[in-house]
Motif scaffolding. Structure first.
Motif, PDB file in Angstrom:
ATOM      1  N   THR A  59      -2.429   0.005   1.936  1.00 54.31           N
ATOM      2  CA  THR A  59      -3.032   0.656   3.904  1.00 54.31           C
ATOM      3  C   THR A  59      -2.295   1.313   3.715  1.00 54.31           C
ATOM      4  O   THR A  59      -1.932   1.970   5.250  1.00 54.31           O
ATOM      5  N   GLY A  60      -0.802   2.323   3.080  1.00 56.60           N
ATOM      6  CA  GLY A  60      -0.280   2.700   3.188  1.00 56.60           C
ATOM      7  C   GLY A  60       0.891   2.994   2.986  1.00 56.60           C
ATOM      8  O   GLY A  60       0.836   2.164   1.540  1.00 56.60           O
ATOM      9  N   PRO A  61       2.132   3.500   3.196  1.00 53.60           N
ATOM     10  CA  PRO A  61       2.963   3.498   2.276  1.00 53.60           C
ATOM     11  C   PRO A  61       4.266   2.413   1.710  1.00 53.60           C
ATOM     12  O   PRO A  61       4.115   2.485   0.684  1.00 53.60           O
ATOM     13  N   ASN A  62       3.652   1.604   2.724  1.00 52.77           N
ATOM     14  CA  ASN A  62       4.701   0.179   2.751  1.00 52.77           C
ATOM     15  C   ASN A  62       4.037  -1.228   3.142  1.00 52.77           C
ATOM     16  O   ASN A  62       4.438  -2.137   3.525  1.00 52.77           O
ATOM     17  N   THR A  63       2.086  -0.987   3.535  1.00 61.84           N
ATOM     18  CA  THR A  63       1.639  -2.441   4.332  1.00 61.84           C
ATOM     19  C   THR A  63       0.478  -2.329   3.337  1.00 61.84           C
ATOM     20  O   THR A  63       0.114  -1.513   2.294  1.00 61.84           O
TER      21      THR A  63
ATOM     22  N   LEU B 195      -7.286 -13.002   6.839  1.00 61.52           N
ATOM     23  CA  LEU B 195      -6.353 -11.672   6.748  1.00 61.52           C
ATOM     24  C   LEU B 195      -5.218 -11.357   6.998  1.00 61.52           C
ATOM     25  O   LEU B 195      -5.367 -11.930   8.575  1.00 61.52           O
ATOM     26  N   PHE B 196      -4.696 -10.786   6.379  1.00 63.58           N
ATOM     27  CA  PHE B 196      -3.083 -10.583   6.957  1.00 63.58           C
ATOM     28  C   PHE B 196      -3.040  -9.356   6.607  1.00 63.58           C
ATOM     29  O   PHE B 196      -2.967  -8.693   5.415  1.00 63.58           O
ATOM     30  N   TRP B 197      -2.140  -8.411   7.521  1.00 57.93           N
ATOM     31  CA  TRP B 197      -1.264  -6.651   7.353  1.00 57.93           C
ATOM     32  C   TRP B 197      -0.356  -7.121   7.292  1.00 57.93           C
ATOM     33  O   TRP B 197       0.596  -7.808   8.170  1.00 57.93           O
ATOM     34  N   VAL B 198       0.406  -7.055   6.118  1.00 61.87           N
ATOM     35  CA  VAL B 198       1.893  -6.960   5.548  1.00 61.87           C
ATOM     36  C   VAL B 198       2.697  -6.192   5.335  1.00 61.87           C
ATOM     37  O   VAL B 198       2.508  -5.470   4.449  1.00 61.87           O
ATOM     38  N   LYS B 199       4.017  -6.170   6.047  1.00 58.92           N
ATOM     39  CA  LYS B 199       5.221  -4.690   5.883  1.00 58.92           C
ATOM     40  C   LYS B 199       6.154  -5.595   4.726  1.00 58.92           C
ATOM     41  O   LYS B 199       6.377  -6.395   5.301  1.00 58.92           O
ATOM     42  N   LYS B 200       5.973  -4.401   3.142  1.00 58.66           N
ATOM     43  CA  LYS B 200       6.728  -4.668   2.975  1.00 58.66           C
ATOM     44  C   LYS B 200       8.577  -3.957   3.052  1.00 58.66           C
ATOM     45  O   LYS B 200       7.940  -2.737   3.753  1.00 58.66           O
ATOM     46  N   TYR B 201       9.367  -4.266   3.167  1.00 57.08           N
ATOM     47  CA  TYR B 201      11.159  -3.694   3.507  1.00 57.08           C
ATOM     48  C   TYR B 201      11.576  -2.999   2.373  1.00 57.08           C
ATOM     49  O   TYR B 201      12.090  -4.364   1.639  1.00 57.08           O
ATOM     50  N   PRO B 202      12.883  -2.394   1.919  1.00 56.22           N
ATOM     51  CA  PRO B 202      13.424  -2.765   0.841  1.00 56.22           C
ATOM     52  C   PRO B 202      13.793  -3.406   0.257  1.00 56.22           C
ATOM     53  O   PRO B 202      13.714  -3.730  -0.692  1.00 56.22           O
ATOM     54  N   LYS B 203      14.451  -4.549   1.592  1.00 52.38           N
ATOM     55  CA  LYS B 203      15.481  -5.503   1.330  1.00 52.38           C
ATOM     56  C   LYS B 203      14.531  -6.502   1.160  1.00 52.38           C
ATOM     57  O   LYS B 203      15.478  -7.777   1.197  1.00 52.38           O
TER      58      LYS B 203
ATOM     59  N   GLU C 277      12.289  -9.849   1.636  1.00 50.37           N
ATOM     60  CA  GLU C 277      12.809 -11.121   0.491  1.00 50.37           C
ATOM     61  C   GLU C 277      10.858 -10.828   0.149  1.00 50.37           C
ATOM     62  O   GLU C 277       9.958 -10.908  -0.589  1.00 50.37           O
ATOM     63  N   VAL C 278       9.938 -11.803   1.459  1.00 54.17           N
ATOM     64  CA  VAL C 278       8.905 -12.577   0.894  1.00 54.17           C
ATOM     65  C   VAL C 278       7.448 -11.397   1.164  1.00 54.17           C
ATOM     66  O   VAL C 278       6.660 -11.536   0.223  1.00 54.17           O
ATOM     67  N   GLY C 279       7.633 -10.477   2.651  1.00 58.22           N
ATOM     68  CA  GLY C 279       7.501  -8.587   1.991  1.00 58.22           C
ATOM     69  C   GLY C 279       7.029  -8.361   0.901  1.00 58.22           C
ATOM     70  O   GLY C 279       6.167  -8.141   0.099  1.00 58.22           O
ATOM     71  N   ARG C 280       8.305  -8.848   0.002  1.00 57.25           N
ATOM     72  CA  ARG C 280       7.682  -7.718  -1.363  1.00 57.25           C
ATOM     73  C   ARG C 280       6.748  -9.022  -1.944  1.00 57.25           C
ATOM     74  O   ARG C 280       6.452  -8.590  -3.166  1.00 57.25           O
ATOM     75  N   TRP C 281       7.591  -9.790  -2.154  1.00 58.15           N
ATOM     76  CA  TRP C 281       6.433 -11.319  -3.554  1.00 58.15           C
ATOM     77  C   TRP C 281       5.408 -11.389  -3.016  1.00 58.15           C
ATOM     78  O   TRP C 281       5.014 -11.696  -3.698  1.00 58.15           O
ATOM     79  N   LEU C 282       5.153 -11.033  -1.036  1.00 57.88           N
ATOM     80  CA  LEU C 282       3.488 -10.960  -1.102  1.00 57.88           C
ATOM     81  C   LEU C 282       2.985  -9.668  -1.540  1.00 57.88           C
ATOM     82  O   LEU C 282       1.677 -10.267  -2.346  1.00 57.88           O
ATOM     83  N   HIS C 283       3.676  -8.802  -1.398  1.00 56.97           N
ATOM     84  CA  HIS C 283       3.121  -7.507  -2.122  1.00 56.97           C
ATOM     85  C   HIS C 283       2.891  -7.686  -3.884  1.00 56.97           C
ATOM     86  O   HIS C 283       1.594  -7.066  -4.201  1.00 56.97           O
TER      87      HIS C 283
END
Ligand code: FAD
Length: 309
Positions: free
Chosen positions: A58-62, A109-117, A119-125
């Motif tokens: 939904t965007g650069p990091n979500t 339904l979740f809206w999740v952001k991933k941060y460069p470092k 853990e869980v946000g990147r894993w979910l993405h």
């Protein structure tokens, strides 16, 4: 053949170097104790399984992610609540807020952001449709009580809109409350604003019920997204005064200040640390509420009227 995921492989290498006891100390301990129970109704005391049924960037990091619990779920609290999701590569859990609660089929339904470092946000993405995700909950973030407040002002940044979206679906959009709600949301750029799946219902309800719900969107800088209107700038004192109808022109005060408001007002603030600090002052120790600071303190609001989510 046993396939070892890259991060798990790194953990195993560490294990061989430092030994199991040392690695155990390295891993955050939140999710070690709760067991996983297959095909169970959800509970904060155990993990159960859900399947990723759909996801969409939904965007650069979500990303929007739809999870369906294996078992039908009976109820969810009427308050703002979240679920702990477990990254089973490294056994770490983080809370996420179902945007519309949970339906009878166990869909969230979740809206999740991933941060460069992160853990869980990147894993979910990285999860693919059909893969399993373990979760436990619900856990109450804040208990909503109907007809306690005349006016509730919700201020969010980034994915901090999630709890307010949930409150919108569980309480505000039902229209039974005598409370007037305002949601003031900020994202860095227009392309980082919440997607139409989130903003659409909010915008429509605000248009149809201007006396019950108002929505104001802000971006630090505009870019190419033109399906949504956002003001360019930051949420500040005058934004909040205007939302409360306190933006009386200076010449009206020439005969002295107007009388103090008697309405019962509550502010709910959720988002990145900088937004919390600017609007409501920093959290206290161990994420306690701390004192009210920032713009809300300048406007004379106290801890009885401000909640940092
Ligand atoms: C009750 C509750 C509900 C939540 N609901 C949601 C939700 O619906 N959607 C959602 O996306 N998140 C939500 N969060 C935040 C979420 O739980 C995680 O904290 C977030 O996803 C980061 O976890 P991580 O494991 O990816 O990063 P971590 O491994 O924890 O962090 C790694 C690094 O990323 C950076 N980082 C992490 N979080 C932030 C941040 N918020 N701002 C700036 N930098 C940061 C930090 O520099 C940190 O060192 C919620 C949090 C709470 C407490």
């Amino acid at each position: 053949m046993l396939r070892v995921r890259p991060r798990l492989a790194a953990q195993l290498t560490l294990l061989s170097v430092f030994g199991a006891g040392t690695l155990y100390l390295f891993l955050p301990d939140e999710s070690r104790s709760a067991p996983t129970v297959e095909n169970a109704t959800m509970s904060p005391r155990h993990f159960t399984r859900a399947t990723l049924s759909w996801s969409q960037p939904t965007g650069p990091n979500t990303k929007l992610l739809s999870l369906v619990a294996a078992q039908q779920q009976k109820h969810a609290p009427a308050s703002i609540w979240s679920m702990f999701v477990k990254d089973d590569d490294i056994q770490v859990e983080r809370p996420y807020t179902p945007l519309q609660g949970i339906d009878q089929d166990g869909r969230m339904l979740f809206w999740v952001k991933k941060y460069p470092k992160g853990e869980v946000g990147r894993w979910l993405h990285s999860k693919k449709t059909g893969e399993h995700i373990e979760f436990r909950g619900p856990l109450t973030t804040w208990a909503w009580k109907e007809d306690t407040w005349d006016e509730v002002v919700m201020i969010s940044g980034g994915t901090g809109i999630a709890p307010f979206c949930q409150l919108f679906h569980s309480a505000i959009s039902r229209g039974s409350s005598g409370t007037r709600f305002t949601l003031i949301h900020a994202s860095s750029t227009s392309s980082e604003l919440p997607p139409p799946e989130i903003l659409g219902p909010l915008e429509n309800y605000a248009k149809e019920n201007p006396d019950k719900f108002r929505l104001r969107l802000f971006v630090s800088k505009g870019d190419n997204r033109n399906d949504v209107y956002a003001e360019v700038g930051r949420i500040n004192k005058s934004t909040i005064k205007r939302s409360l109808g306190w933006d009386t022109p200076w010449w009206r005060n020439i005969w002295g200040p107007s009388s103090p408001p008697t309405r019962k007002i509550l502010f709910l603030v959720c988002g990145p640390e900088r937004l919390i600090n600017d609007i409501a002052g920093p959290y206290g120790r161990n994420y306690s509420q701390g004192e009210v600071g920032g713009v809300l303190a300048e406007l004379g609001f106290t801890s009885k009227e401000v909640v940092k989510l």
